[in-house]
Design an enzyme around this catalytic site. Structure first.
Site, mmCIF file in Angstrom:
data_model
loop_
_atom_site.group_PDB
_atom_site.id
_atom_site.type_symbol
_atom_site.label_atom_id
_atom_site.label_comp_id
_atom_site.label_asym_id
_atom_site.label_seq_id
_atom_site.Cartn_x
_atom_site.Cartn_y
_atom_site.Cartn_z
ATOM 1 N N HIS A 55 -7.585 -5.386 -0.446
ATOM 2 C CA HIS A 55 -6.412 -4.570 -0.153
ATOM 3 C C HIS A 55 -5.816 -5.013 1.193
ATOM 4 C CE1 HIS A 55 -3.954 -0.998 -0.889
ATOM 5 N NE2 HIS A 55 -4.014 -0.774 0.419
ATOM 6 N N SER A 112 0.836 -1.189 0.000
ATOM 7 C CA SER A 112 0.000 0.000 0.000
ATOM 8 C C SER A 112 0.881 1.253 0.000
ATOM 9 C CB SER A 112 -0.965 -0.044 1.188
ATOM 10 O OG SER A 112 -1.974 0.935 1.051
ATOM 11 N N ASP A 149 -9.305 -5.076 -4.766
ATOM 12 C CA ASP A 149 -8.646 -3.844 -4.351
ATOM 13 C C ASP A 149 -9.072 -2.728 -5.292
ATOM 14 O OD1 ASP A 149 -6.995 -1.773 -3.611
ATOM 15 O OD2 ASP A 149 -5.121 -2.884 -3.850
#
Length: 336
Positions: free
Chosen positions: A308, A173, A278
């Site tokens: 995610h 991320s 995601d």
């Protein structure tokens, strides 16, 4: 691409993710600041363990000292597999996720995932506790990443178990975004490093964006956990320099200002992981395509049912698979 509206998971897991979403939203303020006091209670730091825990020992270190303020020291958590290696091993410099603003190297999910990476890859992991937004905006996190490489480049800081000539940058991320930009900076100035050589970049669902809304962002907004349009907008506002939008090089990997370092042969091979649930997946595919168009070695692993940050949750089978892929990627440097 995901074919159903919801990622497959248990009701208990779905409830736990709602709690994560609730904590994130409850501590964000409309003025762009964070309630750090409340966040520290909801995300307590877990201690390092000098004795092996799940096959990995850990300790907290200072890797860059502020000359005027101890509270601004740059810290990291070092994870070392047990038993100690008889010869130096590759080192993985890791950057945690959390939208540039949340979590830390000592947060329970990232302490656990770094232990798993160290154990599976049989390699030390240096998890950088970079300075977070909004108190420390871009480029503070990138500066911290380069400082971690400078720390490894100094022989007096190297443990016998660390081989800085086989350094990997890794993150998920926001941490994947940081790892990319640190790799760019390294590649643009590789000759200034005496010992560090970056052998690979692990970008797990890296956090990139732009001013447009991609199809995956629109399709999964409100349906996918952890990431939605409103949270992402807040995170970019908190991280980017005042007045900047998502055409800034931190967010837009394809803008001219973000090209420095990408054409250098020192920019490393990339392992890129993408999840089918995601909302940021379209940006991640474009990122991989951009690197491929520049002749870079990019290995893309798609997980169609993955949300995610899926790999920090061991309950998902895909989490173990990705950790194995990362270990294999790192192992290649031992044979090179």
């Amino acid at each position: 691409m995901a074919e159903t509206s919801k990622a497959p998971m248990s009701r208990l897991m779905r409830l736990a993710l709602r709690v994560v979403d609730g904590i994130t939203d409850a501590t964000r303020r409309s003025d762009g600041t964070l309630n750090r006091c409340a966040l520290s209670l909801l995300d307590p730091r877990v201690p390092a363990f000098s004795s092996p825990c799940r096959g990995v020992a850990s300790r907290d270190i200072v890797i860059d000292k502020s000359p005027t303020d101890k509270s601004r020291h740059l810290r990291a958590r070092l994870f070392i597999p047990d038993p100690p290696a008889s010869s130096p091993l590759p080192v993985i410099v890791f950057f945690h996720g959390g939208g540039f603003a949340f979590l830390s190297a000592a947060s329970a999910p990232y302490d656990a995932v770094c232990r798993r990476i160290a154990r599976y890859a049989s390699a030390p992991v240096l998890s950088v506790d970079y300075h977070r937004a909004p108190e420390h905006r871009c480029p503070a996190a990138y500066d911290d990443g380069v400082a971690a490489l400078r720390f490894l480049d100094d022989p007096k800081n190297l443990l016998p178990t660390l081989d800085a000539s086989r350094t990997f940058l890794a993150g998920d991320s926001a941490g994947g975004n940081i790892a990319h930009h640190v790799a760019r900076r390294y590649a643009a100035d590789a000759d200034s490093f005496r010992h560090v050589r970056v052998a690979g970049l692990v970008a797990v669902q890296p956090f990139f964006g732009g001013e447009e809304r991609t199809p995956s962002e629109l399709r999964l907004d409100g349906a996918a956990p952890i990431v939605n349009v409103e949270r992402v907008d807040w995170m970019w506002r908190a991280f980017l320099p005042p007045g900047a939008d998502r055409t800034h090089e931190a967010a837009d990997f394809a803008c001219p200002a973000a090209a420095a370092g990408l054409d250098s042969p020192a920019f490393p091979p990339v392992l890129l992981a993408i999840g089918g649930f995601d909302p940021l997946q379209d940006w991640q595919r474009r990122y991989g395509e951009m690197l491929t168009s520049k002749g870079k070695d990019v290995r893309v692993f798609e997980y169609p049912n993955a949300i995610h940050a899926f790999y920090v949750f061991p309950v998902f089978d895909d989490a173990r698979d990705l950790i194995i892929r990362i270990a294999e990627f790192v192992a290649e440097s031992k044979c090179s």
